[in-house]
Design a protein around this motif. Structure first.
Motif, PDB file in Angstrom:
ATOM      1  N   ARG A  61    -119.181  11.056 -63.946  1.00 34.27           N
ATOM      2  CA  ARG A  61    -120.537  10.990 -63.408  1.00 34.27           C
ATOM      3  C   ARG A  61    -121.231   9.723 -63.867  1.00 34.27           C
ATOM      4  N   TYR A 107    -126.376  11.956 -59.443  1.00 32.97           N
ATOM      5  CA  TYR A 107    -125.657  11.012 -60.298  1.00 32.97           C
ATOM      6  C   TYR A 107    -125.160   9.869 -59.436  1.00 32.97           C
ATOM      7  N   GLU A 132    -122.192   9.763 -56.585  1.00 39.34           N
ATOM      8  CA  GLU A 132    -122.055  10.987 -55.793  1.00 39.34           C
ATOM      9  C   GLU A 132    -122.405  10.664 -54.347  1.00 39.34           C
TER      10      GLU A 132
END
Ligand code: FES
Length: 222
Positions: free
Chosen positions: A17, A33, A36
């Motif tokens: 992440r 994050y 993503e």
């Protein structure tokens, strides 16, 4: 505490992440994050309806998750029909559902870079076939350029977590996303150029130096 439906531990994938960021979804802040996809961040925050069906106006969630259907299309920073399942979320993005019909963006909302590409071999699509062709062209000394509309190379391979069967030459025993990393690395080692988030829009023929001329548009990163 905000709703967070993310999978914390996956039996195969390791999540790397990025930094925590915030973007706006229909006027409300949503935490995400970096790296993503927009759709993943929305789903993790509890958003289930991404669009409406054209014919019956039925609610639709995201479906394929690899940019190949139209269930996740939304308006992002004023641009309609963005495939939110493959576009990475960025700080302060403005994301909204677009209903049954998308509205055209205004000229000031379009942020793309125009590029003239002169090559001996241009490959459109950076999936396994495109990468394989690029590796072969590179080994023949042809210096290929691959253009792909998605952020990451590998096409459908990047969503495949199962191990492949077949021969060692065809990556038997490896998972799809591992194969895409290997093929991309091999392609780069041949000196190939990979243009992500880019679309080829025109072919302008063979030049005197034996190279083919294309015009491509690349989405600006910020
Ligand atoms: S869910 Fe199919 S294109 Fe995004």
């Amino acid at each position: 505490m905000n709703l967070d439906l993310r999978i914390e531990k996956h039996p195969i994938l390791e999540f790397k992440r990025g930094r925590k960021i915030t973007f706006q979804f229909e006027g409300k802040p949503v935490e995400a994050y970096e790296n993503e996809s927009i759709a993943a961040a929305l789903f993790a925050s509890g958003v289930k309806v991404f669009s409406r069906s054209k014919r019956f106006n039925n609610p639709e969630g995201w479906f394929c998750g690899i940019g190949k259907c139209s269930s996740c299309l939304m308006r992002v920073d004023g641009i309609p029909n963005v495939r939110t399942c493959v576009v990475p979320v960025r700080e302060a993005m403005l994301v909204e559902r677009q209903g049954q019909r998308a509205m055209l963006p205004s000229h000031s909302e379009i942020h793309v870079e125009r590029e003239e590409v002169n090559v001996q071999v241009l490959i459109i699509g950076g999936g396994p076939a495109g990468l394989g062709a690029g590796i072969t062209a590179g080994k023949l000394g042809l210096g290929a350029v691959i253009i792909d509309e998605n952020p990451n190379p590998g096409g459908q391979l990047i969503k495949q977590t199962h191990k492949f069967f077949g021969s060692q030459e065809e990556y038997a025993g490896l998972r799809g996303f591992e194969i895409s990393e290997i093929m991309y690395r091999e392609f780069k080692e041949t000196g190939g150029v990979y243009l992500n988030e880019t679309s080829a829009v025109g072919y302008y023929g063979l030049k005197a130096d034996g190279r083919h001329s294309f015009i491509a548009y690349r989405r600006k990163q910020d």
